[in-house]
Design a protein around this motif. Sequence first.
Motif, PDB file in Angstrom:
ATOM      1  N   ARG A 274       0.849  -1.200   0.000  1.00  0.00           N
ATOM      2  CA  ARG A 274       0.000   0.000   0.000  1.00  0.00           C
ATOM      3  C   ARG A 274       0.881   1.245   0.000  1.00  0.00           C
ATOM      4  NH1 ARG A 274      -5.430  -0.681   1.037  1.00  0.00           N
ATOM      5  NH2 ARG A 274      -5.616   1.389   1.938  1.00  0.00           N
TER       6      ARG A 274
ATOM      7  N   ILE B 127      -4.537   0.007   6.507  1.00  0.00           N
ATOM      8  CA  ILE B 127      -5.504  -1.014   6.116  1.00  0.00           C
ATOM      9  C   ILE B 127      -6.007  -1.680   7.392  1.00  0.00           C
ATOM     10  CG2 ILE B 127      -3.663  -2.712   5.765  1.00  0.00           C
ATOM     11  CD1 ILE B 127      -5.385  -3.920   3.484  1.00  0.00           C
ATOM     12  N   SER B 128      -7.268  -1.999   7.421  1.00  0.00           N
ATOM     13  CA  SER B 128      -7.848  -2.596   8.623  1.00  0.00           C
ATOM     14  C   SER B 128      -7.526  -4.089   8.708  1.00  0.00           C
ATOM     15  CB  SER B 128      -9.366  -2.408   8.636  1.00  0.00           C
ATOM     16  OG  SER B 128      -9.959  -3.220   7.629  1.00  0.00           O
TER      17      SER B 128
ATOM     18  N   SER C  76      -9.671  -6.328   9.350  1.00  0.00           N
ATOM     19  CA  SER C  76     -10.755  -7.014   8.633  1.00  0.00           C
ATOM     20  C   SER C  76     -10.465  -7.086   7.143  1.00  0.00           C
ATOM     21  CB  SER C  76     -12.089  -6.298   8.862  1.00  0.00           C
ATOM     22  OG  SER C  76     -12.469  -6.404  10.192  1.00  0.00           O
ATOM     23  N   ARG C  77      -9.973  -5.993   6.580  1.00  0.00           N
ATOM     24  CA  ARG C  77      -9.656  -5.980   5.144  1.00  0.00           C
ATOM     25  C   ARG C  77      -8.497  -6.933   4.857  1.00  0.00           C
ATOM     26  NH1 ARG C  77     -11.096  -6.442   0.355  1.00  0.00           N
ATOM     27  NH2 ARG C  77      -9.877  -5.353  -1.191  1.00  0.00           N
TER      28      ARG C  77
ATOM     29  N   ASP D 246      -9.912 -10.333   4.757  1.00  0.00           N
ATOM     30  CA  ASP D 246     -10.662 -10.550   3.512  1.00  0.00           C
ATOM     31  C   ASP D 246      -9.730 -10.796   2.326  1.00  0.00           C
ATOM     32  OD1 ASP D 246     -13.012 -10.167   4.920  1.00  0.00           O
ATOM     33  OD2 ASP D 246     -13.290  -8.095   4.230  1.00  0.00           O
ATOM     34  N   VAL D 247      -8.691  -9.994   2.230  1.00  0.00           N
ATOM     35  CA  VAL D 247      -7.757 -10.086   1.095  1.00  0.00           C
ATOM     36  C   VAL D 247      -6.961 -11.387   1.128  1.00  0.00           C
ATOM     37  CG1 VAL D 247      -5.660  -9.062   0.101  1.00  0.00           C
ATOM     38  CG2 VAL D 247      -7.560  -7.594   0.769  1.00  0.00           C
TER      39      VAL D 247
ATOM     40  N   ARG E 256      -9.724 -13.614  10.846  1.00  0.00           N
ATOM     41  CA  ARG E 256      -9.529 -12.287  11.449  1.00  0.00           C
ATOM     42  C   ARG E 256      -8.722 -12.338  12.747  1.00  0.00           C
ATOM     43  NH1 ARG E 256     -13.841 -11.530   8.326  1.00  0.00           N
ATOM     44  NH2 ARG E 256     -14.360  -9.477   7.519  1.00  0.00           N
TER      45      ARG E 256
ATOM     46  N   GLY F  68      -6.732   1.387  11.652  1.00  0.00           N
ATOM     47  CA  GLY F  68      -6.001   0.883  10.496  1.00  0.00           C
ATOM     48  C   GLY F  68      -4.525   0.680  10.810  1.00  0.00           C
TER      49      GLY F  68
END
Length: 166
Positions: free
Chosen positions: A64, A85-86, A88-89, A92-93, A98, A121
Motif C-alpha cells: 500500500r 488497512i484494517s 478485517s480488510r 478478507d484479502v 480475522r 487501520g
Amino acid sequence: MTTQKPGTSALDSRVAGLVEGFGRDYPTYQYAFVNFLVDHLSDLSRSYGGDFQQILILAIIGQRRMNLRRRVDMADLPGPEAMAISASRLADVTGIPRETVRRKLESLRQKGWVVQGPDGGWSLAEDPDGRDLPVRRDHAEFDQRARLRIARLVAMLETFGRAPED
C-alpha cells in the motif's frame, strides 16, 4: 518483434510480446522463475521462522505504501493513516481468519514494524526522524539477498531467446 497496437499502453504491448516469447520456450522460462521463487520463499521462510501468514500481511501493508510512493513525490507522501488497512480488510484479502490476522499484526507491532492508527487501520511504522522504516532497516540483509536473486533472474531471462555469442 511485437508492435504496439492502437489503444494499448506500452506496458500492455511489452507484456503481450513477453507472453508470446515465453510461449515459444515456456519450460526454460518456467525453470528460471521457479528457481527464483523457491530460493526467495526459502529465504523468507528462514527469516520468518516459517510464518508465511506474517510475511503475507506485512507484504500487503508494505505494498500500500509502495503503491502510493510510486505515484506521489516523497515530500507529498500522505501520513500513515492514508496508507492504513484494517485487520478485517487484511483478513478478507488474504483469507486468513480475522483473529489470526490480529495476532500476526500484534507480533509485527511488537517488532516495531507496524503501527495502529486512531481509526484502527494498520500501516508501516516510521522512524521519528523519518529517514528510514524500521522494517526496511531490519530487513537490510534479506533485501540485499533479494536484489541479487532478482538481478540473477532478470539476467537469466534476458539471455533466453538470444543466439549464442561466438
